[in-house]
Scaffold this active site. Structure first.
Site, PDB file in Angstrom:
ATOM      1  N   ASP A  75      35.096  50.957  35.358  1.00 50.39           N
ATOM      2  CA  ASP A  75      34.730  49.945  36.370  1.00 50.39           C
ATOM      3  C   ASP A  75      35.143  50.376  37.777  1.00 50.39           C
ATOM      4  O   ASP A  75      35.025  49.611  38.727  1.00 50.39           O
ATOM      5  CB  ASP A  75      35.369  48.591  36.026  1.00 50.39           C
ATOM      6  CG  ASP A  75      36.895  48.682  35.938  1.00 50.39           C
ATOM      7  OD1 ASP A  75      37.463  49.791  36.152  1.00 50.39           O
ATOM      8  OD2 ASP A  75      37.540  47.654  35.646  1.00 50.39           O
ATOM      9  N   CYS A  98      52.101  73.907  42.986  1.00 50.36           N
ATOM     10  CA  CYS A  98      50.694  73.488  42.873  1.00 50.36           C
ATOM     11  C   CYS A  98      49.912  74.436  41.968  1.00 50.36           C
ATOM     12  O   CYS A  98      49.049  74.009  41.197  1.00 50.36           O
ATOM     13  CB  CYS A  98      50.033  73.477  44.245  1.00 50.36           C
ATOM     14  SG  CYS A  98      50.733  72.291  45.365  1.00 50.36           S
TER      15      CYS A  98
HETATM   16  C1  BEZ Z   1      54.698  73.963  45.970  1.00 50.93           C
HETATM   17  O1  BEZ Z   1      53.583  73.661  45.526  1.00 50.93           O
HETATM   18  O2  BEZ Z   1      55.358  74.860  45.456  1.00 50.93           O
HETATM   19  C2  BEZ Z   1      55.283  73.178  47.099  1.00 50.93           C
HETATM   20  C3  BEZ Z   1      54.468  72.678  48.079  1.00 50.93           C
HETATM   21  C4  BEZ Z   1      55.041  71.961  49.141  1.00 50.93           C
HETATM   22  C5  BEZ Z   1      56.411  71.759  49.189  1.00 50.93           C
HETATM   23  C6  BEZ Z   1      57.214  72.256  48.183  1.00 50.93           C
HETATM   24  C7  BEZ Z   1      56.645  72.964  47.129  1.00 50.93           C
END
Ligand code: BEZ
Length: 224
Positions: free
Chosen positions: A139, A46
């Site tokens: 929209d 993330c």
């Molecule tokens: C990550 O962002 O590294 C991750 C998050 C949840 C499960 C596996 C990876």
């Protein structure tokens, strides 16, 4: 499970974000919008994704696309994590990112939008939010949806590429072929008769001969 299908209107939810409380339709205004979800704050994949999204923010802005992220944790967590994301990018470790992050602590929005990944669970056994991309048109209808499991990071260059395709094909009677990039030739949509295609595309329509004799591979330079 509830979710969103192409053509559905974006739900007009209210949520707390790193940039204050929002109502989604007001947030979108008349712009295009991208909502991308994340399993959890302070996780490695993330962090790389949000770092890349932050770097590409000027490209989304150029295309009139408002960006918003969603992750399970709270606003204070999102703000603390934002410092790490900026540091990961080699920038000042400040709390501000060029887009808000929605706090979905109780997963209410993730459930409503069909975003849960049943294979990835937190320490309490609760499913995490998957990596979803929703792109909405001006929209407020869903134009594109991509669903990745929590363990596979997205490619934000690909997301920008599909924005280019969505915006082009929303206004011109064309479709974009495999591996198309902005500036490449495009295909005339199959429903457009040849005579109309010639008028609509003054740069020319080029047909590839095929064993079937059917003239369905019709290319034209990308219209302005
Ligand atoms: C990550 O962002 O590294 C991750 C998050 C949840 C499960 C596996 C990876």
């Amino acid at each position: 499970m509830p979710g969103l299908l192409l053509g559905d209107e974006a739900p007009d939810f209210e949520a707390d974000t790193t940039q204050g409380r929002i109502r989604f339709h007001d947030f979108l205004g008349d712009s295009w919008g991208i909502l991308f979800s994340h399993p959890r704050d302070f996780t490695p994949v993330c962090t790389t994704e949000l770092g890349r999204a932050a770097k590409l923010a000027p490209e989304f802005s150029k295309r009139n696309v408002k960006m918003i992220a969603l992750s399970i944790d709270s606003v204070p967590d999102h703000l603390a994590w934002s410092k790490d994301i900026n540091a990961y990018n080699g920038d000042q470790p400040v709390e501000k990112l060029p887009f808000p992050i929605i706090a979905d602590k109780n997963r209410e929005l993730a459930v409503k939008l069909g975003m849960l990944d049943p294979d990835e669970r937190d320490k309490d056994g609760m499913p995490l939010t998957a990596r979803v991309v929703f792109i909405f048109g001006p929209d407020k209808k869903l134009k594109l949806s991509i669903l990745y499991p929590a363990t596979t990071g997205r490619n934000f260059d690909e997301i920008l590429r599909v924005v280019d395709s969505l915006q082009l094909t929303a206004y011109k009677k064309v479709a974009t072929p495999v591996d198309w990039k902005c500036g490449d030739s495009v295909m005339v949509v199959p429903t457009l008769p040849d005579e109309e295609a010639k008028k609509l595309f003054p740069k020319g329509v080029f047909t590839k001969d095929l064993p079937s004799g059917k003239k369905y591979l019709r290319y034209t330079p990308q219209p302005e």
